[in-house]
Design a protein around this motif. Structure first.
Motif, PDB file in Angstrom:
ATOM      1  N   ARG A  16       0.869  -1.178   0.000  1.00  0.00           N
ATOM      2  CA  ARG A  16       0.000   0.000   0.000  1.00  0.00           C
ATOM      3  C   ARG A  16       0.900   1.219   0.000  1.00  0.00           C
ATOM      4  O   ARG A  16       1.886   1.273   0.727  1.00  0.00           O
ATOM      5  CB  ARG A  16      -0.931   0.007   1.212  1.00  0.00           C
ATOM      6  CG  ARG A  16      -1.852   1.226   1.259  1.00  0.00           C
ATOM      7  CD  ARG A  16      -2.960   1.057   2.282  1.00  0.00           C
ATOM      8  NE  ARG A  16      -3.874  -0.024   1.918  1.00  0.00           N
ATOM      9  CZ  ARG A  16      -5.196   0.097   1.926  1.00  0.00           C
ATOM     10  NH1 ARG A  16      -5.756   1.252   2.244  1.00  0.00           N
ATOM     11  NH2 ARG A  16      -5.959  -0.927   1.607  1.00  0.00           N
ATOM     12  N   ILE A  17       0.521   2.199  -0.829  1.00  0.00           N
ATOM     13  CA  ILE A  17       1.369   3.368  -1.042  1.00  0.00           C
ATOM     14  C   ILE A  17       0.618   4.643  -0.669  1.00  0.00           C
ATOM     15  O   ILE A  17      -0.557   4.810  -1.016  1.00  0.00           O
ATOM     16  CB  ILE A  17       1.819   3.458  -2.519  1.00  0.00           C
ATOM     17  CG1 ILE A  17       2.437   2.132  -2.983  1.00  0.00           C
ATOM     18  CG2 ILE A  17       2.808   4.588  -2.717  1.00  0.00           C
ATOM     19  CD1 ILE A  17       1.699   1.530  -4.140  1.00  0.00           C
ATOM     20  N   TYR A  18       1.335   5.527   0.022  1.00  0.00           N
ATOM     21  CA  TYR A  18       0.830   6.868   0.325  1.00  0.00           C
ATOM     22  C   TYR A  18       1.871   7.859  -0.178  1.00  0.00           C
ATOM     23  O   TYR A  18       3.051   7.763   0.169  1.00  0.00           O
ATOM     24  CB  TYR A  18       0.666   7.065   1.835  1.00  0.00           C
ATOM     25  CG  TYR A  18      -0.313   6.136   2.502  1.00  0.00           C
ATOM     26  CD1 TYR A  18      -1.593   6.558   2.845  1.00  0.00           C
ATOM     27  CD2 TYR A  18       0.057   4.824   2.824  1.00  0.00           C
ATOM     28  CE1 TYR A  18      -2.481   5.703   3.482  1.00  0.00           C
ATOM     29  CE2 TYR A  18      -0.825   3.964   3.447  1.00  0.00           C
ATOM     30  CZ  TYR A  18      -2.097   4.413   3.776  1.00  0.00           C
ATOM     31  OH  TYR A  18      -2.971   3.561   4.405  1.00  0.00           O
ATOM     32  N   ILE A  19       1.448   8.820  -0.988  1.00  0.00           N
ATOM     33  CA  ILE A  19       2.371   9.842  -1.474  1.00  0.00           C
ATOM     34  C   ILE A  19       1.717  11.213  -1.332  1.00  0.00           C
ATOM     35  O   ILE A  19       0.536  11.391  -1.637  1.00  0.00           O
ATOM     36  CB  ILE A  19       2.810   9.568  -2.938  1.00  0.00           C
ATOM     37  CG1 ILE A  19       3.913  10.543  -3.349  1.00  0.00           C
ATOM     38  CG2 ILE A  19       1.636   9.605  -3.896  1.00  0.00           C
ATOM     39  CD1 ILE A  19       4.581  10.189  -4.681  1.00  0.00           C
ATOM     40  N   LEU A  20       2.482  12.179  -0.848  1.00  0.00           N
ATOM     41  CA  LEU A  20       1.963  13.508  -0.531  1.00  0.00           C
ATOM     42  C   LEU A  20       2.866  14.585  -1.092  1.00  0.00           C
ATOM     43  O   LEU A  20       4.082  14.559  -0.906  1.00  0.00           O
ATOM     44  CB  LEU A  20       1.867  13.667   0.996  1.00  0.00           C
ATOM     45  CG  LEU A  20       1.738  15.088   1.568  1.00  0.00           C
ATOM     46  CD1 LEU A  20       0.418  15.734   1.172  1.00  0.00           C
ATOM     47  CD2 LEU A  20       1.894  15.068   3.079  1.00  0.00           C
ATOM     48  N   ASN A  21       2.263  15.550  -1.791  1.00  0.00           N
ATOM     49  CA  ASN A  21       2.946  16.785  -2.166  1.00  0.00           C
ATOM     50  C   ASN A  21       2.644  17.808  -1.075  1.00  0.00           C
ATOM     51  O   ASN A  21       1.520  18.319  -0.985  1.00  0.00           O
ATOM     52  CB  ASN A  21       2.455  17.290  -3.523  1.00  0.00           C
ATOM     53  CG  ASN A  21       3.192  18.541  -3.975  1.00  0.00           C
ATOM     54  OD1 ASN A  21       3.944  19.145  -3.217  1.00  0.00           O
ATOM     55  ND2 ASN A  21       2.990  18.941  -5.218  1.00  0.00           N
ATOM     56  N   GLY A 162      11.164  14.611   2.570  1.00  0.00           N
ATOM     57  CA  GLY A 162      12.187  15.618   2.344  1.00  0.00           C
ATOM     58  C   GLY A 162      11.610  17.004   2.138  1.00  0.00           C
ATOM     59  O   GLY A 162      10.442  17.169   1.779  1.00  0.00           O
ATOM     60  N   VAL A 163      12.479  17.985   2.361  1.00  0.00           N
ATOM     61  CA  VAL A 163      12.122  19.393   2.174  1.00  0.00           C
ATOM     62  C   VAL A 163      13.305  20.088   1.503  1.00  0.00           C
ATOM     63  O   VAL A 163      14.446  19.964   1.965  1.00  0.00           O
ATOM     64  CB  VAL A 163      11.820  20.085   3.516  1.00  0.00           C
ATOM     65  CG1 VAL A 163      11.571  21.587   3.302  1.00  0.00           C
ATOM     66  CG2 VAL A 163      10.629  19.438   4.207  1.00  0.00           C
ATOM     67  N   ALA A 174       8.480  19.852  -1.056  1.00  0.00           N
ATOM     68  CA  ALA A 174       8.361  19.028   0.151  1.00  0.00           C
ATOM     69  C   ALA A 174       7.358  17.910  -0.096  1.00  0.00           C
ATOM     70  O   ALA A 174       6.405  18.072  -0.861  1.00  0.00           O
ATOM     71  CB  ALA A 174       7.897  19.872   1.344  1.00  0.00           C
ATOM     72  N   GLY A 175       7.582  16.800   0.553  1.00  0.00           N
ATOM     73  CA  GLY A 175       6.637  15.700   0.409  1.00  0.00           C
ATOM     74  C   GLY A 175       7.032  14.495   1.221  1.00  0.00           C
ATOM     75  O   GLY A 175       8.047  14.501   1.933  1.00  0.00           O
ATOM     76  N   PRO A 202      15.268  11.089  -3.727  1.00  0.00           N
ATOM     77  CA  PRO A 202      14.582  11.754  -2.615  1.00  0.00           C
ATOM     78  C   PRO A 202      13.246  12.326  -3.089  1.00  0.00           C
ATOM     79  O   PRO A 202      13.161  12.891  -4.185  1.00  0.00           O
ATOM     80  CB  PRO A 202      15.556  12.861  -2.210  1.00  0.00           C
ATOM     81  CG  PRO A 202      16.895  12.376  -2.677  1.00  0.00           C
ATOM     82  CD  PRO A 202      16.639  11.608  -3.932  1.00  0.00           C
ATOM     83  N   ILE A 203      12.216  12.186  -2.293  1.00  0.00           N
ATOM     84  CA  ILE A 203      10.875  12.610  -2.696  1.00  0.00           C
ATOM     85  C   ILE A 203      10.822  14.107  -3.004  1.00  0.00           C
ATOM     86  O   ILE A 203      10.129  14.537  -3.929  1.00  0.00           O
ATOM     87  CB  ILE A 203       9.830  12.238  -1.611  1.00  0.00           C
ATOM     88  CG1 ILE A 203       8.415  12.572  -2.066  1.00  0.00           C
ATOM     89  CG2 ILE A 203      10.159  12.910  -0.289  1.00  0.00           C
ATOM     90  CD1 ILE A 203       7.914  11.750  -3.216  1.00  0.00           C
ATOM     91  N   SER A 204      11.594  14.909  -2.267  1.00  0.00           N
ATOM     92  CA  SER A 204      11.581  16.354  -2.534  1.00  0.00           C
ATOM     93  C   SER A 204      12.173  16.669  -3.903  1.00  0.00           C
ATOM     94  O   SER A 204      11.713  17.579  -4.602  1.00  0.00           O
ATOM     95  CB  SER A 204      12.347  17.097  -1.434  1.00  0.00           C
ATOM     96  OG  SER A 204      13.634  16.537  -1.254  1.00  0.00           O
ATOM     97  N   SER A 205      13.187  15.903  -4.319  1.00  0.00           N
ATOM     98  CA  SER A 205      13.772  16.097  -5.652  1.00  0.00           C
ATOM     99  C   SER A 205      12.806  15.648  -6.739  1.00  0.00           C
ATOM    100  O   SER A 205      12.674  16.299  -7.785  1.00  0.00           O
ATOM    101  CB  SER A 205      15.079  15.307  -5.772  1.00  0.00           C
ATOM    102  OG  SER A 205      16.028  15.776  -4.838  1.00  0.00           O
ATOM    103  N   MET A 206      12.105  14.539  -6.500  1.00  0.00           N
ATOM    104  CA  MET A 206      11.113  14.052  -7.461  1.00  0.00           C
ATOM    105  C   MET A 206      10.024  15.094  -7.687  1.00  0.00           C
ATOM    106  O   MET A 206       9.640  15.379  -8.826  1.00  0.00           O
ATOM    107  CB  MET A 206      10.492  12.750  -6.945  1.00  0.00           C
ATOM    108  CG  MET A 206      11.432  11.566  -6.942  1.00  0.00           C
ATOM    109  SD  MET A 206      10.791  10.160  -5.980  1.00  0.00           S
ATOM    110  CE  MET A 206       9.209   9.898  -6.786  1.00  0.00           C
TER     111      MET A 206
END
Length: 295
Positions: A16-21, A162-163, A174-175, A202-206
């Motif tokens: 299960r995946i959760y992703i946040l901007n 990351g931020v 950030a995310g 890193p999620i912030s770079s994505m």
């Protein structure tokens, strides 16, 4: 949606995946607390993951509180999230600006420290709260949350948070990304996730490259199935009336002392989560004291 979240499954529903901007969420926190870059990164990472943990709750009135203290210069970090997407938080020192000399990145681990704990308290609207605590591993926040999920909830979990901070100290990106392994996962799923974790940016770079959450997820999982979309926001539910009720938890002797102090000047209370200030007069304190004596 400004703080858009996608909840999905993949690998034959074995994860299960959760992703946040969380760009606006973190920027709102910066403005409320006047955060310097490293303080912003530390609180932003914590808020982002805690917000997703709030969405994992089942009940409307349930909350999750995360407290981090690694005995570093930033002090205590706290974040509170609800199932409805509301999240709030604060850091002990809002003026931390530390960088690693080796790569010039914000030194969140140094600011937080790693000689302390990450504590999660879940208020599930029952008689007693559920509390679990783990030792901090790095102080970088993401690693520490992954360790918490693995040890306290016994769920192998990938956590990326990351931020990125702009030159003017505002939030550039950030995310957070949480990938949970379900109990029926196969060995081949674990192998796939281990390889994914090694090559994951890193999620912030994505999110700086693109805020298209579906694109990022589809690049990770071919059989992605989106379950729902949610929104989170920085929101503090404090009020003048709530702080007034909190006074009633004090001993009568303390209320009497506050009533005497209010003769000279109003009693001021500041909310740690949003910096709102409330003032209470001698008349207010006398009413509280009278009510407390008649209980």
């Amino acid at each position: 949606m400004e703080n858009r979240t996608i909840i999905a499954t993949a690998l034959n529903e074995h994860v299960r995946i959760y992703i946040l901007n969380a760009k606006k969420l973190v920027e709102d926190a910066r403005k409320k607390h006047d955060l310097y870059p490293t303080s912003l990164a530390a609180l932003g990472r914590t808020l982002s993951v805690t917000a997703l943990m709030g969405l994992m709750l089942k009940g409307e009135n349930e909350t999750v509180t995360v407290t981090i203290n690694g005995n570093g210069p930033i002090g205590t970090i706290m974040a509170v999230a609800q199932n409805n997407g509301d999240v709030k938080g604060f850091v002990g020192d809002n003026e931390i600006y530390l960088k690693y000399n080796s790569n010039n990145k914000l030194a969140v681990g140094l600011a937080v420290g790693n000689e302390g704990y990450l504590k999660v308290t879940k208020d599930l609207d029952m008689r007693q709260n559920y509390t679990s605590q783990v030792a901090l591993q790095t102080g970088e926040i993401g690693d520490d949350f992954a360790y918490y999920f693995s040890v306290s909830e016994q769920r192998p979990t990938i956590v990326s948070t990351g931020v990125l901070v702009d030159k003017d100290y505002s939030c550039l990106s950030a995310g957070a990304l949480i990938i949970e392994v379900m109990p029926d996962a196969l060995e081949e799923d674990i192998v796939y996730l281990e390889e994914l974790a090694r090559k994951l940016k890193p999620i912030s770079s994505m999110l700086l490259e693109s805020d298209d959450l579906e694109m990022h997820l589809k690049g990770m999982f071919e059989d992605l199935q989106i379950l729902e979309e949610r929104e989170v926001r920085y929101h503090c539910d404090c009020s003048r009336e709530r702080f007034l009720r909190n006074f009633l938890t004090l001993p009568k002797s303390d209320l009497e002392e506050l009533a005497l102090d209010a003769e000279k000047e109003d009693i001021e209370v500041r909310c740690e989560f949003c910096n709102s200030r409330y003032h209470y007069s001698k008349k207010d304190m006398d009413k509280l004291l009278k009510y407390a004596k008649n209980r």
